[in-house]
Design a protein around this motif. Sequence first.
Motif, PDB file in Angstrom:
ATOM      1  N   UNK A 217       1.753   7.419  10.609  1.00  0.00           N
ATOM      2  CA  UNK A 217       0.564   6.094  10.872  1.00  0.00           C
ATOM      3  C   UNK A 217      -0.812   7.357  11.313  1.00  0.00           C
ATOM      4  N   UNK A 218      -0.651   7.847  12.588  1.00  0.00           N
ATOM      5  CA  UNK A 218      -2.195   8.895  13.186  1.00  0.00           C
ATOM      6  C   UNK A 218      -2.113  10.005  12.185  1.00  0.00           C
ATOM      7  N   UNK A 219      -0.854  10.540  11.691  1.00  0.00           N
ATOM      8  CA  UNK A 219      -1.054  11.441  10.815  1.00  0.00           C
ATOM      9  C   UNK A 219      -1.701  11.334   9.028  1.00  0.00           C
ATOM     10  N   UNK A 220      -1.508   9.710   8.110  1.00  0.00           N
ATOM     11  CA  UNK A 220      -1.657   9.711   7.320  1.00  0.00           C
ATOM     12  C   UNK A 220      -3.510   9.067   7.425  1.00  0.00           C
ATOM     13  N   UNK A 221      -4.010   8.939   8.741  1.00  0.00           N
ATOM     14  CA  UNK A 221      -5.078   8.075   9.444  1.00  0.00           C
ATOM     15  C   UNK A 221      -6.022   9.869   9.277  1.00  0.00           C
ATOM     16  N   UNK A 222      -5.535  10.506   9.631  1.00  0.00           N
ATOM     17  CA  UNK A 222      -6.235  12.045   9.599  1.00  0.00           C
ATOM     18  C   UNK A 222      -6.412  12.457   7.420  1.00  0.00           C
ATOM     19  N   UNK A 223      -4.955  12.600   7.364  1.00  0.00           N
ATOM     20  CA  UNK A 223      -5.491  12.705   5.977  1.00  0.00           C
ATOM     21  C   UNK A 223      -6.089  11.763   5.126  1.00  0.00           C
ATOM     22  N   UNK A 224      -6.519  10.832   5.339  1.00  0.00           N
ATOM     23  CA  UNK A 224      -7.260  10.181   4.419  1.00  0.00           C
ATOM     24  C   UNK A 224      -8.703  10.011   5.191  1.00  0.00           C
TER      25      UNK A 224
ATOM     26  N   UNK B 127      -9.401  12.628   6.135  1.00  0.00           N
ATOM     27  CA  UNK B 127      -9.911  14.488   4.998  1.00  0.00           C
ATOM     28  C   UNK B 127     -10.001  14.072   4.056  1.00  0.00           C
ATOM     29  N   UNK B 128      -9.815  12.879   3.130  1.00  0.00           N
ATOM     30  CA  UNK B 128     -10.219  13.060   2.129  1.00  0.00           C
ATOM     31  C   UNK B 128      -9.016  13.216   1.130  1.00  0.00           C
ATOM     32  N   UNK B 129      -7.924  13.650   2.043  1.00  0.00           N
ATOM     33  CA  UNK B 129      -6.531  14.399   1.559  1.00  0.00           C
ATOM     34  C   UNK B 129      -5.599  13.803   0.725  1.00  0.00           C
ATOM     35  N   UNK B 130      -5.399  12.488   0.807  1.00  0.00           N
ATOM     36  CA  UNK B 130      -5.255  11.465   0.252  1.00  0.00           C
ATOM     37  C   UNK B 130      -5.811  10.306   0.169  1.00  0.00           C
ATOM     38  N   UNK B 131      -5.529   8.813  -0.631  1.00  0.00           N
ATOM     39  CA  UNK B 131      -5.806   7.964  -0.603  1.00  0.00           C
ATOM     40  C   UNK B 131      -4.867   6.855  -0.539  1.00  0.00           C
ATOM     41  N   UNK B 132      -5.340   5.223  -0.174  1.00  0.00           N
ATOM     42  CA  UNK B 132      -4.430   4.301  -0.048  1.00  0.00           C
ATOM     43  C   UNK B 132      -4.503   3.371  -1.365  1.00  0.00           C
ATOM     44  N   UNK B 133      -3.486   3.475  -1.594  1.00  0.00           N
ATOM     45  CA  UNK B 133      -4.075   2.503  -3.310  1.00  0.00           C
ATOM     46  C   UNK B 133      -2.758   1.467  -3.415  1.00  0.00           C
ATOM     47  N   UNK B 134      -2.944  -0.151  -3.988  1.00  0.00           N
ATOM     48  CA  UNK B 134      -1.753  -0.974  -3.173  1.00  0.00           C
ATOM     49  C   UNK B 134      -1.533  -0.962  -5.212  1.00  0.00           C
ATOM     50  N   UNK B 135      -0.221  -1.428  -4.902  1.00  0.00           N
ATOM     51  CA  UNK B 135       0.942  -0.839  -5.869  1.00  0.00           C
ATOM     52  C   UNK B 135       1.718  -2.758  -6.170  1.00  0.00           C
ATOM     53  N   UNK B 136       2.085  -3.007  -7.139  1.00  0.00           N
ATOM     54  CA  UNK B 136       2.484  -4.302  -7.444  1.00  0.00           C
ATOM     55  C   UNK B 136       4.102  -3.805  -6.511  1.00  0.00           C
ATOM     56  N   UNK B 137       4.749  -4.893  -5.746  1.00  0.00           N
ATOM     57  CA  UNK B 137       5.929  -4.850  -5.235  1.00  0.00           C
ATOM     58  C   UNK B 137       6.903  -5.037  -6.703  1.00  0.00           C
TER      59      UNK B 137
ATOM     60  N   UNK C  71       0.486  -1.263  -0.323  1.00  0.00           N
ATOM     61  CA  UNK C  71      -0.211   0.173   0.044  1.00  0.00           C
ATOM     62  C   UNK C  71       0.463   1.343   0.196  1.00  0.00           C
ATOM     63  N   UNK C  72       0.730   1.937  -0.562  1.00  0.00           N
ATOM     64  CA  UNK C  72       1.134   3.407  -1.023  1.00  0.00           C
ATOM     65  C   UNK C  72       0.146   5.225  -0.897  1.00  0.00           C
ATOM     66  N   UNK C  73       0.795   5.240  -0.612  1.00  0.00           N
ATOM     67  CA  UNK C  73      -0.360   7.024  -1.116  1.00  0.00           C
ATOM     68  C   UNK C  73       0.015   7.755  -1.478  1.00  0.00           C
ATOM     69  N   UNK C  74      -1.095   8.303  -1.701  1.00  0.00           N
ATOM     70  CA  UNK C  74      -0.870   9.630  -3.149  1.00  0.00           C
ATOM     71  C   UNK C  74      -2.159  10.785  -2.312  1.00  0.00           C
TER      72      UNK C  74
END
Length: 121
Positions: free
Chosen positions: A40-47, A49-59, A3-6
Motif C-alpha cells: 500500500x505504501x508503494x501504491x500511494x508513492x506511485x500515485x 508521483x503520477x506514475x499510476x492511477x486508481x480506476x474503478x472496475x465492475x466486480x 479499485x484497480x491501479x493502472x
Amino acid sequence: MSTQHIVAAAAAKVSIGATGGNRVAVILRRGDILPVGVADEQLERLIDRGLIEAVEVEDAAEPDEAEDVDEGVYKGVKVPDLKAEIEKRNSDREDDAKIVPAEPGNRPQIVAALIADDNKQ
C-alpha cells in the motif's frame, strides 16, 4: 465496484512480495494493470508521483450466479451434448467462422454462443 491501479506513465517499476521477505521487481508499461502484492505504501508513492492511477472496475459476477439466457431449444440439453454440437458445427468452418463461447465457457456462455450462431444463419 472495486479499485484497480493502472500505469499512467510510459513505464513504472513495482516490487511484489512481502515487506520482510523476498521481493520481485516488475517493469510495467502504460495501461498495464498492477499485479496483486504491491504494498500500500508503494501504491500511494506511485500515485503521488503520477506514475499510476486508481480506476474503478465492475466486480465479476459470482460464479454461482446464473446469467439470464433464454435457452430456447437448448433448454434441458446436457453440457457435453452442447459442446458436441459446437464441435460438429466447427468441423466444416474456417478458423475465423468457428463458434467460440465466451469465458469462462460454462453452460450460459455455450448456450449463448449457439444461439448467436443460430441467429446468423
